[in-house]
Scaffold this motif. Structure first.
Motif, PDB file in Angstrom:
ATOM      1  N   HIS A 198      38.826  38.460  28.372  1.00 43.66           N
ATOM      2  CA  HIS A 198      37.973  39.590  27.652  1.00 43.66           C
ATOM      3  C   HIS A 198      38.843  40.641  27.228  1.00 43.66           C
ATOM      4  O   HIS A 198      38.533  41.706  26.970  1.00 43.66           O
ATOM      5  CB  HIS A 198      36.914  39.876  28.646  1.00 43.66           C
ATOM      6  N   VAL A 207      40.412  33.187  39.206  1.00 46.06           N
ATOM      7  CA  VAL A 207      39.423  33.365  38.066  1.00 46.06           C
ATOM      8  C   VAL A 207      39.146  34.742  37.358  1.00 46.06           C
ATOM      9  O   VAL A 207      39.179  34.669  36.324  1.00 46.06           O
ATOM     10  CB  VAL A 207      37.754  32.737  38.529  1.00 46.06           C
ATOM     11  N   ILE A 208      39.150  35.450  38.294  1.00 52.44           N
ATOM     12  CA  ILE A 208      39.005  36.839  37.967  1.00 52.44           C
ATOM     13  C   ILE A 208      40.074  37.476  36.888  1.00 52.44           C
ATOM     14  O   ILE A 208      39.909  38.277  35.962  1.00 52.44           O
ATOM     15  CB  ILE A 208      38.968  38.210  38.873  1.00 52.44           C
ATOM     16  N   ALA A 209      41.513  36.990  37.146  1.00 56.23           N
ATOM     17  CA  ALA A 209      42.577  37.099  36.230  1.00 56.23           C
ATOM     18  C   ALA A 209      42.282  36.500  34.861  1.00 56.23           C
ATOM     19  O   ALA A 209      42.507  37.076  33.825  1.00 56.23           O
ATOM     20  CB  ALA A 209      43.900  36.863  36.877  1.00 56.23           C
ATOM     21  N   ARG A 210      42.064  35.074  34.946  1.00 54.80           N
ATOM     22  CA  ARG A 210      41.768  34.388  33.951  1.00 54.80           C
ATOM     23  C   ARG A 210      40.604  35.217  32.878  1.00 54.80           C
ATOM     24  O   ARG A 210      40.578  35.158  31.547  1.00 54.80           O
ATOM     25  CB  ARG A 210      41.527  33.112  34.082  1.00 54.80           C
ATOM     26  N   LEU A 211      39.428  35.516  33.509  1.00 54.13           N
ATOM     27  CA  LEU A 211      38.400  36.002  32.717  1.00 54.13           C
ATOM     28  C   LEU A 211      39.211  37.526  32.119  1.00 54.13           C
ATOM     29  O   LEU A 211      38.661  37.977  31.166  1.00 54.13           O
ATOM     30  CB  LEU A 211      37.447  36.590  33.797  1.00 54.13           C
ATOM     31  N   GLY A 212      39.784  38.447  32.954  1.00 54.78           N
ATOM     32  CA  GLY A 212      40.342  39.556  32.235  1.00 54.78           C
ATOM     33  C   GLY A 212      41.281  39.291  31.246  1.00 54.78           C
ATOM     34  O   GLY A 212      41.141  40.054  30.260  1.00 54.78           O
TER      35      GLY A 212
END
Length: 50
Positions: free
Chosen positions: A18, A10-15
């Motif tokens: 954005h 998830v954190i990579a997809r959010l990065g």
């Protein structure tokens, strides 16, 4: 590791959404992933005294 499996955390997809990181950043980081099979080999070698 997740990127190698084609599933980003998830954190990579959010990065990516954005624009904090790029797909190129993710590709470049793949070289730093330790393969679990390599770890097993190193443990076996250590047990054999190599």
């Amino acid at each position: 590791m997740m990127a190698k499996l084609g599933r980003l955390p998830v954190i990579a997809r959010l990065g990516l959404v954005h624009e904090v990181i790029t797909k190129g950043d993710i590709e470049a980081s793949k070289q730093f992933v330790i393969e679990p099979s390599d770890l097993n080999l190193k443990i076996e070698c250590a047990e054999q005294g190599k």
